[in-house]
Design an enzyme around this catalytic site. Structure first.
Site, mmCIF file in Angstrom:
data_model
loop_
_atom_site.group_PDB
_atom_site.id
_atom_site.type_symbol
_atom_site.label_atom_id
_atom_site.label_comp_id
_atom_site.label_asym_id
_atom_site.label_seq_id
_atom_site.Cartn_x
_atom_site.Cartn_y
_atom_site.Cartn_z
ATOM 1 N N HIS A 87 8.903 -41.557 24.990
ATOM 2 C CA HIS A 87 9.753 -40.778 25.217
ATOM 3 C C HIS A 87 10.860 -41.220 23.945
ATOM 4 O O HIS A 87 11.042 -42.363 23.484
ATOM 5 C CB HIS A 87 10.664 -41.096 26.424
ATOM 6 N N ASP A 138 10.138 -49.709 29.313
ATOM 7 C CA ASP A 138 11.159 -48.737 29.711
ATOM 8 C C ASP A 138 10.562 -48.047 30.977
ATOM 9 O O ASP A 138 9.326 -47.469 31.122
ATOM 10 C CB ASP A 138 10.956 -47.462 28.576
ATOM 11 N N GLN A 157 10.332 -43.902 34.378
ATOM 12 C CA GLN A 157 9.466 -43.034 35.050
ATOM 13 C C GLN A 157 8.786 -44.003 36.082
ATOM 14 O O GLN A 157 8.440 -43.510 37.184
ATOM 15 C CB GLN A 157 8.548 -42.269 34.287
ATOM 16 N N CYS A 194 10.975 -34.325 25.099
ATOM 17 C CA CYS A 194 11.405 -35.568 24.145
ATOM 18 C C CYS A 194 10.511 -36.468 23.864
ATOM 19 O O CYS A 194 10.409 -37.818 23.888
ATOM 20 C CB CYS A 194 12.672 -36.201 24.985
HETATM 21 N N1 7TS Z 1 12.564 -43.206 29.279
HETATM 22 C C1 7TS Z 1 11.473 -42.324 29.797
HETATM 23 C C2 7TS Z 1 10.073 -42.650 30.129
HETATM 24 C C3 7TS Z 1 12.025 -40.894 30.265
HETATM 25 O O1 7TS Z 1 11.142 -40.085 30.998
HETATM 26 C C4 7TS Z 1 13.439 -40.483 30.054
HETATM 27 C C5 7TS Z 1 14.052 -39.518 30.536
HETATM 28 C C6 7TS Z 1 14.044 -41.701 29.489
HETATM 29 C C7 7TS Z 1 13.718 -43.045 29.255
HETATM 30 C C8 7TS Z 1 15.588 -41.448 29.355
HETATM 31 O O2 7TS Z 1 16.226 -41.320 30.393
HETATM 32 P P1 7TS Z 1 17.906 -41.037 30.485
HETATM 33 O O3 7TS Z 1 18.265 -41.218 31.999
HETATM 34 O O4 7TS Z 1 18.436 -42.107 29.713
HETATM 35 O O5 7TS Z 1 18.112 -39.583 30.127
HETATM 36 N N2 7TS Z 1 13.123 -38.358 30.607
HETATM 37 C C9 7TS Z 1 13.290 -37.125 30.771
HETATM 38 C C10 7TS Z 1 12.386 -35.972 31.031
HETATM 39 O O6 7TS Z 1 11.128 -36.424 31.048
HETATM 40 N N3 7TS Z 1 12.924 -34.932 31.034
HETATM 41 O O7 7TS Z 1 14.011 -35.123 31.012
HETATM 42 C C11 7TS Z 1 14.320 -36.481 30.896
#
Ligand code: 7TS
Length: 427
Positions: free
Chosen positions: A141, A218, A221, A384
């Site tokens: 991501h 990370d 998920q 993303c």
């Molecule tokens: N890492 C992964 C694997 C993610 O899926 C996401 C967000 C993030 C980091 C960032 O998380 P945040 O809470 O800081 O935004 N993923 C997604 C998605 O798949 N669709 O919208 C956000």
């Protein structure tokens, strides 16, 4: 008004004698799922972007603002003390949730993105130099990609990547030439938001450490969907977001070993993170406070405790079992539609429930818009993860992502609606 006791607050899930995984009862705890969208029952299949919230979490936010609200770690008055205790309680809870680490090792941020940026800026700023190598994967991501690319540009370091196998797993054939003594950090998604793939973090941690490097996983998920024990994984940094695991938006967690945090410079500076300030010098507070400048998202952190309690009440093992069963059902159902391609491993034991797919004839955005008109929420786009999309040879995919409140009826609704959209487009 007195605070409700823990027993008063128990969600429907905890009905007497309940030990199983009853999706209908879980669904009943999520008020948003009772509404109709575009005249249809809401079928929410976008939890990888953000999960829905159970009543217990919504109530906790309400209770915080109506009964506790005050700033933390400052006021010598009752409400401030209550707010501080509730905030610190979630820190302890988060520490237990990822395998029983020290509460001081939990840093609250505004999300996984900020947690990773904190490491890139603070640890990376101090430890990455010219010619050093940062290893990431082709499926990251942007949150676990852009901070490393920018750091590498700033430091004249090099970003290397682990490629993928055709079925969307990490291709470790050449890994000994990718992670080498020049590697300073391996940064890897624990579970992909596009492919669902669960990556071999433990093996990569051993390899990183053998080469004198550190490893960040990370967990944005993974943490919502499977038991996580950061010590067993052997990682040095672990990051995740509350809003993807039934908690409020604007709360993230960075876990790192205490000695690493102690050696790292602060990320943001200002109030709350200092020990002593003059016009000439500043000394820092101890961890975790050194990394929590200013007023944090107190209400969100406090309510996150209820989200963790809710997940634990179901049981993370049971949540994973449900994900394997439902992901298997979804993949089988989708593959019965011809000219539909699923990205990532097809074996549900190797992956989570973020299922990206493409229809040979219908653009993912058209598919998503049509499904929305039937009350079905999915995501379409590059998720993303543009480098991953390039590796897959796709501009975009449609993605249905599952969670505790989804069941086979939701999958059946998705498949029926895809059939309808095909007949609508005449394909
Ligand atoms: N890492 C992964 C694997 C993610 O899926 C996401 C967000 C993030 C980091 C960032 O998380 P945040 O809470 O800081 O935004 N993923 C997604 C998605 O798949 N669709 O919208 C956000």
């Amino acid at each position: 008004m007195s605070m409700p006791s823990d027993t008063d607050r128990k969600p429907a899930l905890f009905g007497s004698g309940d030990t199983g995984f009853d999706v209908n009862r879980i669904k009943a705890d999520f008020p948003i799922l009772r509404q109709k969208v575009n005249g249809h029952r809401l079928v929410y299949l976008d939890s990888a972007a953000s999960s829905q919230k159970p009543q217990a979490v919504i109530d906790a936010l309400d209770r915080y603002y109506s009964q506790i609200n005050a700033n933390i770690h400052r006021g010598l008055h009752t409400l401030s003390e209550k707010a501080t205790a509730a905030y610190e309680n979630t820190r302890e809870h988060s520490a237990r949730f990822i395998g029983g680490v020290k509460p001081e090792e939990i840093i609250f941020t505004n999300g996984a993105t900020e947690a990773i940026n904190l490491v890139a800026s603070s640890w990376g700023g101090q430890n990455i130099g010219e010619g050093d190598e940062i290893v990431i994967t082709e499926m990251e991501h942007h949150a676990n990609l852009v901070p490393w690319v920018i750091l590498a540009q700033r430091k004249k370091a090099v970003v290397k990547r682990i490629p993928l196998t055709p079925d969307g797993q990490l291709d470790l054939t050449d890994i000994e030439n990718i992670v080498t003594p020049r590697t300073k950090l391996v940064a890897v998604g624990h579970m992909s938001n596009v492919l669902g793939t669960i990556n071999p973090v433990q093996r990569l941690a051993e390899l990183a450490h053998k080469n004198g490097a550190l490893i960040l996983a990370d967990g944005a998920q993974a943490a919502p969907h499977m038991p996580v024990d950061v010590k067993q994984l052997g990682v040095d940094f672990y990051t995740f977001s509350a809003h993807k695991m039934l908690g409020p938006t604007g709360v993230g967690v960075l876990w790192a070993r205490q000695e690493l945090l102690e050696a790292m410079p602060p990320y943001n500076t200002g109030g709350e993170m200092i020990r002593e300030v003059s016009f000439e010098t500043v000394t820092w507070a101890d961890v975790p406070h050194k990394f929590e400048a200013g007023t944090p998202n107190i209400a969100g952190v406090v309510a996150f405790h209820e989200a963790l309690s809710y997940l634990e009440a179901i049981g993370m093992d049971k949540i994973r079992e449900h994900a394997i069963a439902l992901t298997g059902y979804a993949i089988d159902s989708l593959l019965k539609l011809d000219r539909l391609e699923i990205q990532g491993p097809l074996d549900p034991t190797l992956r989570g429930g973020a299922i990206s797919f493409t229809d040979a004839d219908i653009h993912p955005h058209d598919l998503s818009t049509f499904l929305d008109s039937r009350g079905i929420a999915i995501r379409a786009g590059h998720h993303c993860a543009q480098p991953l999309m390039r590796a897959l040879g796709k501009v975009a995919t449609a993605r249905a992502s599952l969670y505790v409140y989804n069941d086979e009826a939701d999958i059946d609704a998705l498949v029926d609606a895809i059939k309808q959209v095909r007949s609508y487009f005449g394909v």
